[in-house]
Design an enzyme around this catalytic site. Structure first.
Site, mmCIF file in Angstrom:
data_model
loop_
_atom_site.group_PDB
_atom_site.id
_atom_site.type_symbol
_atom_site.label_atom_id
_atom_site.label_comp_id
_atom_site.label_asym_id
_atom_site.label_seq_id
_atom_site.Cartn_x
_atom_site.Cartn_y
_atom_site.Cartn_z
ATOM 1 N N HIS B 121 10.906 -3.217 -8.851
ATOM 2 C CA HIS B 121 9.684 -3.239 -9.654
ATOM 3 C C HIS B 121 10.064 -2.823 -11.080
ATOM 4 O O HIS B 121 11.024 -2.076 -11.285
ATOM 5 C CB HIS B 121 8.715 -2.220 -9.042
ATOM 6 N N ASP B 198 12.861 3.947 -4.829
ATOM 7 C CA ASP B 198 11.460 3.607 -5.034
ATOM 8 C C ASP B 198 10.803 3.503 -3.659
ATOM 9 O O ASP B 198 11.041 2.553 -2.923
ATOM 10 C CB ASP B 198 11.364 2.274 -5.788
ATOM 11 N N GLN B 201 6.389 1.435 -1.712
ATOM 12 C CA GLN B 201 5.954 0.539 -0.641
ATOM 13 C C GLN B 201 6.472 1.019 0.714
ATOM 14 O O GLN B 201 6.336 0.312 1.713
ATOM 15 C CB GLN B 201 6.441 -0.896 -0.899
ATOM 16 N N LYS B 224 -1.464 3.973 -3.600
ATOM 17 C CA LYS B 224 -1.062 2.936 -2.651
ATOM 18 C C LYS B 224 -1.071 3.458 -1.215
ATOM 19 O O LYS B 224 -0.734 2.741 -0.279
ATOM 20 C CB LYS B 224 0.339 2.416 -3.003
ATOM 21 N N CYS B 364 5.059 -7.538 -11.285
ATOM 22 C CA CYS B 364 5.861 -6.548 -12.005
ATOM 23 C C CYS B 364 7.316 -6.589 -11.553
ATOM 24 O O CYS B 364 7.974 -5.546 -11.463
ATOM 25 C CB CYS B 364 5.301 -5.127 -11.833
#
Lengths: 147, 408
Positions: B121, B198, B201, B224, B364
């Protein structure tokens, strides 16, 4: 206003068979435009004879609305003077609601009489997030002609 | 056995209609919806406990401070960490930037390299580009395979002693691919590089233990994972957080401010300049309580089931291409796709008219879109409150889109 009206055959035709895509040998004015949020891209090249657009190339990638609008625009402005193009652009932007106006822009009794095929894009007005797609090529052309 | 219909009913927004159709919300990778429990927790906090934290001498401020710190403990427990390893930020993006400015800017030189994956991202790309501009270090990207997996051969090939930082997503927001973060971290540590993961997710969708990941920093966002916007989490190994400098200066992060300089508060407070997002923290705690009540293993199992159903349904749509792993194994429920020559924005508009909310664009992750050689993709992404009918609505609307585009 329905989806069918937005995606009229004329729009899909210009999307799939875009006009005036070949690069110009001699370029007098050029500009690139893009919508960073959605990734639509348009590159415009113009060949001038005095203040008349005697050749135009419009290339890009993006949604059917952005690319069809660019293709139809190339047809509409070819052979026109810069002053005439400014008038067409103004009319188009008023039709799309990009420029506010109280005037009735397009005569519903005489479809196509004002802006020809471009009137097919009126349906996009009902989908506010997509208006910028239709407007991209026009803003880019303005930038090319008024650097 | 979880009652998934009851779970769905906990999310008031999902009973909305959109353009005359039931809302089929398939954009949870962008932001998740919130259960009533989270909405109530935030309203209750503002109704009964609101006061600025870590500064008031009165009881209300003390209560608010306890709730804020209690949220920190909850986050820590949720990801297998200690409370003082949890830094609250404005979001995942801000967590990355905290490491970029607090560590990378002070440690990297023009001889160093940062290794990222092509599926990152922008939040795990652009901060490092800013660092590269200021330090002269270089950045390289690990490519992906034809099946949308990280190309580990390429990773090992690019990894050498000049690499000082490896950045990788635990799960891709575009492809859904779950990356073998522990293997990546292990190899990175062998050449002396640190690893930033990251987890935006990952943490919302599966059980994550930060120490099992092998990473040195982990970043994720609250919104999220059923929580509110405006809060994210940076987890870091304590010894690394200790030696990092603050990325932002201001109130609340100091022990003393003199005219000739200041001294920093202890971790994690030295990274939390200004009034922190304490109401959001209370909301995030409620979100984690909600997820834990369902059980993260159960959330993961259900999402696997839905992802499998979606992938199977989509495989039956002629002209549809899925970008990313074609099976539900080692992937999350973010599914990017295209349909014939219909541009994703056109698809999104058409689907919206049937109440189906999907994302269209580059998500993104423009470098990834370029490497896939597509200007944009459509993306449907799932969460625990989705049901098979949402996917059926998507498939039905895709058929209509094809019909609409078949005229020319």
């Amino acid at each position: 206003m329905s989806l069918e009206e937005m995606y009229r055959e004329v729009i899909l035709d210009h999307y799939r068979n875009p006009r005036n895509r070949d690069p110009l040998d001699h370029v007098d004015a050029t500009a690139e435009g893009n919508n960073p949020l959605c990734g639509d891209e348009v590159t415009i090249e113009v060949g001038l004879d005095g203040d008349t657009v005697q050749a135009i190339s419009v290339r890009g990638q993006g949604c059917s609305i952005s690319q069809a609008s660019a293709s139809m625009m190339s047809k509409a402005v070819l052979g026109k003077t810069e002053k005439e193009i400014a008038e067409i652009t103004d009319t188009f932007k008023k039709m799309m609601g990009v420029i506010e106006t109280d005037d009735v822009v397009v005569d519903e009794e005489r479809p196509g009489a004002t802006l020809g095929d471009l009137e097919a894009l009126q349906g996009v007005r009902k989908f506010p997030v997509r208006i910028k797609c239709a407007d991209l090529a026009w803003t880019t052309l303005e930038e090319a002609l008024n650097p | 056995m979880t009652d998934w219909a009851a779970i769905r009913a906990d999310f008031p927004i999902l009973s909305r209609e959109m353009n005359g159709y039931p809302l089929a919300y398939l954009d949870s990778a962008a932001t998740s919806q919130k259960p009533q429990a989270v909405l109530d927790a935030i309203t209750d906090f503002y109704s009964t406990t609101n006061a600025n934290v870590h500064r008031g001498a009165y009881s209300l401020a003390d209560e608010a401070t306890r709730m804020y710190e209690d949220a920190r403990s909850t986050v820590a427990r949720f990801i297998g960490a200690q409370s003082d390893e949890i830094v609250f930020t404005r979001g995942a993006t801000s967590a990355f930037n905290t490491v970029a400015y607090g560590w990378a800017l002070r440690h990297l030189t023009e001889d160093d390299r940062i290794l990222l994956t092509i599926m990152e991202h922008h939040a795990n790309i652009v901060p490092w580009q800013l660092v590269a501009d200021l330090t002269g270090c270089s950045i390289e990207f690990v490519s992906i395979t034809d099946t949308g997996r990280l190309d580990l051969d390429d990773f090992h090939h690019l990894l050498d002693e000049d690499v000082k930082l490896v950045g990788a997503s635990m799960a891709s927001n575009v492809l859904g691919t779950i990356n073998p973060i522990a293997e990546i971290a292990d190899a990175a540590h062998q050449v002396g590089a640190l690893v930033i993961a990251d987890a935006a997710q990952a943490v919302p969708h599966m059980s994550v233990n930060v120490y099992d990941t092998g990473a040195d920093w982990i970043c994720f966002s609250g919104h999220k994972m059923l929580g509110p916007t405006g809060i994210g989490v940076l987890w870091g190994r304590p010894e690394i957080l200790d030696e990092m400098e603050p990325a932002e200066g201001g109130g609340e992060m100091i022990t003393d401010v003199r005219l000739d300089g200041s001294t920093w508060a202890a971790v994690p407070h030295k990274f939390e300049a200004g009034t922190p997002p304490f109401a959001q923290a209370v909301g995030l705690k409620a979100a984690i309580d909600y997820l834990e009540a369902v059980g993260m293993d159960e959330v993961e199992r259900r999402e696997q089931e839905l992802t499998e159903y979606a992938l199977k349904s989509m495989a039956g749509v002629e002209g549809l291409t899925v970008y990313g792993p074609a099976t539900a194994q080692d992937r999350v429920g973010a599914i990017s796709f295209s349909l014939n020559d219909i541009h994703p924005h056109d698809l999104a508009t058409i689907l919206d008219q049937r109440g189906v909310a999907i994302r269209a664009g580059h998500h993104c992750a423009r470098p990834l879109a370029r490497s896939l050689n597509v200007p944009a993709t459509a993306r449907a992404s799932l969460y625990l409150y989705n049901q098979e009918s949402d996917i059926d609505a998507l498939i039905g609307a895709l058929a209509e889109a094809k019909e609409l585009f078949s005229v020319a």
